[in-house]
Design a protein around this motif. Structure first.
Motif, PDB file in Angstrom:
ATOM      1  N   LEU A 150     -53.531  69.898 -15.256  1.00 19.29           N
ATOM      2  CA  LEU A 150     -52.207  69.329 -14.980  1.00 19.29           C
ATOM      3  C   LEU A 150     -51.688  68.618 -16.235  1.00 19.29           C
ATOM      4  O   LEU A 150     -50.530  68.770 -16.622  1.00 19.29           O
ATOM      5  N   ALA A 151     -52.556  67.872 -16.893  1.00 16.61           N
ATOM      6  CA  ALA A 151     -52.155  67.181 -18.123  1.00 16.61           C
ATOM      7  C   ALA A 151     -51.722  68.181 -19.194  1.00 16.61           C
ATOM      8  O   ALA A 151     -50.696  68.010 -19.857  1.00 16.61           O
ATOM      9  N   GLY A 201     -70.505  66.642 -15.136  1.00 16.68           N
ATOM     10  CA  GLY A 201     -70.220  66.480 -13.716  1.00 16.68           C
ATOM     11  C   GLY A 201     -68.986  65.661 -13.390  1.00 16.68           C
ATOM     12  O   GLY A 201     -68.435  65.784 -12.292  1.00 16.68           O
ATOM     13  N   PHE A 242     -67.025  65.263 -20.141  1.00 12.85           N
ATOM     14  CA  PHE A 242     -67.807  66.493 -20.110  1.00 12.85           C
ATOM     15  C   PHE A 242     -68.822  66.397 -18.980  1.00 12.85           C
ATOM     16  O   PHE A 242     -69.295  65.310 -18.656  1.00 12.85           O
ATOM     17  N   LEU A 269     -55.014  67.047 -28.520  1.00 15.85           N
ATOM     18  CA  LEU A 269     -55.974  66.328 -27.674  1.00 15.85           C
ATOM     19  C   LEU A 269     -57.272  66.056 -28.425  1.00 15.85           C
ATOM     20  O   LEU A 269     -57.925  65.045 -28.214  1.00 15.85           O
ATOM     21  N   PHE A 293     -61.451  64.822 -22.429  1.00 14.65           N
ATOM     22  CA  PHE A 293     -61.497  64.841 -20.961  1.00 14.65           C
ATOM     23  C   PHE A 293     -62.911  64.548 -20.436  1.00 14.65           C
ATOM     24  O   PHE A 293     -63.210  64.792 -19.268  1.00 14.65           O
ATOM     25  N   ALA A 324     -53.905  59.602 -13.639  1.00 15.80           N
ATOM     26  CA  ALA A 324     -52.984  60.644 -14.082  1.00 15.80           C
ATOM     27  C   ALA A 324     -51.886  60.129 -14.998  1.00 15.80           C
ATOM     28  O   ALA A 324     -51.339  60.876 -15.807  1.00 15.80           O
TER      29      ALA A 324
HETATM   30  C1  HEM Z   1     -61.759  61.762 -15.076  1.00 20.86           C
HETATM   31  C2  HEM Z   1     -59.341  61.735 -19.294  1.00 20.86           C
HETATM   32  C3  HEM Z   1     -55.315  63.255 -16.990  1.00 20.86           C
HETATM   33  C4  HEM Z   1     -57.630  62.878 -12.742  1.00 20.86           C
HETATM   34  C5  HEM Z   1     -61.437  61.609 -16.421  1.00 20.86           C
HETATM   35  C6  HEM Z   1     -62.362  61.165 -17.458  1.00 20.86           C
HETATM   36  C7  HEM Z   1     -61.674  61.169 -18.621  1.00 20.86           C
HETATM   37  C8  HEM Z   1     -60.317  61.593 -18.351  1.00 20.86           C
HETATM   38  C9  HEM Z   1     -62.229  60.777 -19.998  1.00 20.86           C
HETATM   39  C10 HEM Z   1     -63.846  60.810 -17.263  1.00 20.86           C
HETATM   40  C11 HEM Z   1     -64.681  62.036 -17.595  1.00 20.86           C
HETATM   41  C12 HEM Z   1     -66.170  61.869 -17.575  1.00 20.86           C
HETATM   42  O1  HEM Z   1     -66.677  60.819 -17.161  1.00 20.86           O
HETATM   43  O2  HEM Z   1     -66.857  62.836 -17.989  1.00 20.86           O
HETATM   44  C13 HEM Z   1     -58.043  62.182 -19.038  1.00 20.86           C
HETATM   45  C14 HEM Z   1     -57.042  62.434 -20.060  1.00 20.86           C
HETATM   46  C15 HEM Z   1     -55.913  62.873 -19.408  1.00 20.86           C
HETATM   47  C16 HEM Z   1     -56.201  62.882 -17.986  1.00 20.86           C
HETATM   48  C17 HEM Z   1     -57.248  62.240 -21.561  1.00 20.86           C
HETATM   49  C18 HEM Z   1     -54.571  63.285 -19.984  1.00 20.86           C
HETATM   50  C19 HEM Z   1     -54.393  63.783 -21.192  1.00 20.86           C
HETATM   51  C20 HEM Z   1     -55.578  63.285 -15.639  1.00 20.86           C
HETATM   52  C21 HEM Z   1     -54.653  63.667 -14.602  1.00 20.86           C
HETATM   53  C22 HEM Z   1     -55.299  63.521 -13.409  1.00 20.86           C
HETATM   54  C23 HEM Z   1     -56.651  63.090 -13.695  1.00 20.86           C
HETATM   55  C24 HEM Z   1     -53.233  64.155 -14.859  1.00 20.86           C
HETATM   56  C25 HEM Z   1     -54.831  63.729 -11.987  1.00 20.86           C
HETATM   57  C26 HEM Z   1     -53.822  64.349 -11.580  1.00 20.86           C
HETATM   58  C27 HEM Z   1     -58.950  62.582 -13.018  1.00 20.86           C
HETATM   59  C28 HEM Z   1     -59.972  62.445 -11.993  1.00 20.86           C
HETATM   60  C29 HEM Z   1     -61.171  62.125 -12.666  1.00 20.86           C
HETATM   61  C30 HEM Z   1     -60.836  62.061 -14.093  1.00 20.86           C
HETATM   62  C31 HEM Z   1     -59.781  62.604 -10.497  1.00 20.86           C
HETATM   63  C32 HEM Z   1     -62.542  61.852 -12.043  1.00 20.86           C
HETATM   64  C33 HEM Z   1     -63.410  63.093 -12.013  1.00 20.86           C
HETATM   65  C34 HEM Z   1     -64.833  62.820 -11.547  1.00 20.86           C
HETATM   66  O3  HEM Z   1     -65.391  61.770 -11.875  1.00 20.86           O
HETATM   67  O4  HEM Z   1     -65.396  63.682 -10.848  1.00 20.86           O
HETATM   68  N1  HEM Z   1     -60.201  61.862 -16.996  1.00 20.86           N
HETATM   69  N2  HEM Z   1     -57.501  62.462 -17.811  1.00 20.86           N
HETATM   70  N3  HEM Z   1     -56.771  62.953 -15.057  1.00 20.86           N
HETATM   71  N4  HEM Z   1     -59.504  62.370 -14.261  1.00 20.86           N
HETATM   72 FE1  HEM Z   1     -58.529  62.497 -16.027  1.00 20.86          FE
END
Ligand code: HEM
Length: 427
Positions: A371-372, A363, A361, A296, A359, A256
């Motif tokens: 939140l972001a 699963g 794509f 973004l 973010f 996060a």
């Molecule tokens: C997974 C980007 C903010 C929690 C991911 C992934 C990316 C990403 C690229 C992997 C996606 C995939 O493999 O398809 C970002 C970006 C953020 C951001 C660019 C801000 C601009 C946050 C925040 C949280 C968070 C604020 C928590 C409060 C998670 C969690 C996963 C994840 C829990 C794992 C989901 C899964 O594998 O099922 N994020 N994230 N992220 N992100 Fe974020």
């Protein structure tokens, strides 16, 4: 295709260096040649296949069995034996959590843990994000000059993450300190002599996170992702185990924090460099949500993500053997003219901006995306209202931490005339 001299690696592929030069300055621009001429290439420098077109990157994200996320957080700098021993001393046992977890374990956990991320739950956090943002802006609004990263964009997302997790206020300062060391451990390139010190800090973070978790267990009735996870565990202990909860706390902060801090820093840089767009936002806050999405897309904070190929396959017509590692360049995909018209243009009214892959794509798509978005929206609302006359300090050089995946300027210096602040002229 082989090169004229018989070598399978083209000169440009051989020269690709994600730790330096043009990739750090502008990853999308530095990979334009690849999108146009060689959209899937092998990089001997890092030992990864690099995928750069929108359709190919999306196809890789879509299939998380053929393309396993298990290597997503693999350490970039291998750990020394001494550092490993230091971590062992603290019983460090960070497990995979969601983002780098394979099926069939991943989906059942994602499903039971996702409720706190839904829009109806996120609404509860909005007043906290706004209050924190205002407090930070209060500190510098009358100074006339500030580094937005150091004075706001780095700390607010970290504190929001701690609130979101449900960490008690009295533990926040310690958690903040330790989490920064953890980031360096995973993504940085600590010199051998620094590694032990970093491992010490990570070990302490691990132990402290465990103590905070124990405290939450005494009364898991509150808001927050961790108390929620504890309640889920009481019903489904085999899906959410003890060690899983412990790891989730550390992984949650990391997921996060920097992603959001960097995305916000990129957004302010981009908007202030495009002054007329900034002025449009000041005049019409209704444009902010479109601007957040376009920021973004155009300058996301995740420049590339990783997957492991689990069976022989082809990507974009190129044969890729099982066991290959992929660097899927989301920053490049987001600027692919084949999907986004005039992809290099910054257009806050672009209709398909939200198709971006910042973010991820499929699963594993980011659970925290809303939140972001909310944080970025509030940062922009507060600053366009309170400091509309803000300007980038001219001629500053923007620097970036050399790494494949996380991208945001180390500093964004801005200045303004405090006598012109709207709240002074019009209290
Ligand atoms: C997974 C980007 C903010 C929690 C991911 C992934 C990316 C990403 C690229 C992997 C996606 C995939 O493999 O398809 C970002 C970006 C953020 C951001 C660019 C801000 C601009 C946050 C925040 C949280 C968070 C604020 C928590 C409060 C998670 C969690 C996963 C994840 C829990 C794992 C989901 C899964 O594998 O099922 N994020 N994230 N992220 N992100 Fe974020």
């Amino acid at each position: 295709a082989l090169q004229p001299n018989g070598c399978p690696v083209s000169a440009r592929a051989a020269a690709f260096d994600p730790f330096g030069g043009s990739y750090q300055v502008d990853p999308a621009a530095s990979l334009r040649w690849s999108r146009d001429e060689e959209p899937v290439f092998y990089s001997p420098e890092i030992g990864y296949w690099v995928v750069t077109r929108y359709e190919d990157v999306k196809a890789v994200f879509r299939d998380n069995i053929l393309f396993s996320p298990s290597i997503a957080l693999e350490k970039i700098t291998p750990v020394s034996d001494e550092a490993t021993a230091t971590l062992a001393k603290y019983d460090y046992a960070m497990a995979r959590t969601l983002v780098n977890e394979d099926e069939p374990a991943h989906m059942p956990r994602r499903r039971v843990l996702m409720d706190p991320f839904t829009p109806k739950e996120l609404v509860h956090h909005e007043p906290m994000v706004r209050r924190l943002t205002r407090e930070y802006v209060d500190r510098f609004v009358d100074t006339g000059r500030v580094d937005l990263v150091d004075e706001m964009l780095w700390e607010v997302p970290l504190t929001v993450a701690l609130h979101f997790l449900g960490v008690p206020e009295e533990d926040m300062d310690t958690m903040r300190e330790y989490s920064i060391a953890h980031t360096v451990n995973t993504w940085g390139r600590p010199a051998p002599e620094e590694q032990v010190a970093v491992a010490e800090a990570v070990g302490k973070f691990w132990q402290y996170a465990g103590q905070v978790l124990e405290k939450m267990r005494q009364d898991p009735s509150g808001h927050g992702w961790m108390p929620y996870g504890i309640r889920v565990q009481q019903e489904q202990p085999e899906v959410v185990t003890d060690s899983y909860l412990h790891s989730m706390m550390m992984a949650g902060i990391v997921a996060a924090h920097e992603t959001t801090a960097n995305a916000s820093a990129n957004a302010f840089r981009l908007l202030l460099e495009n002054r007329s767009v900034w002025e449009e936002l000041c005049a019409d806050p209704g444009l902010i949500s479109g601007a957040v999405e376009e920021c973004l897309r155009h300058s996301g904070s995740v420049a590339a993500w990783r997957r492991l190929v689990t069976a022989d396959t082809t990507i974009g017509g190129v044969d890729i053997p099982a066991g290959s590692k992929l660097l899927i360049a989301t920053s490049s995909a987001n600027r692919d003219d084949r999907h986004f018209e005039g992809a290099d243009d910054f257009d806050i009214r672009r209709e398909n901006a939200s198709d971006h892959l910042t973010f991820g794509f499929g699963g594993h798509q980011c659970l925290g995306k809303n939140l972001a978005r909310m944080e970025m929206q509030i940062f922009l609302e507060e600053l366009t209202t309170r400091l509309p006359h803000l300007e980038l300090v001219p001629d500053q050089e923007f620097t970036y931490l050399p790494n494949t995946s996380f991208r945001g300027p180390d500093h964004v210096w801005v200045h303004w005339d405090p006598a012109e602040n709207p709240e002074r002229r019009d209290p």
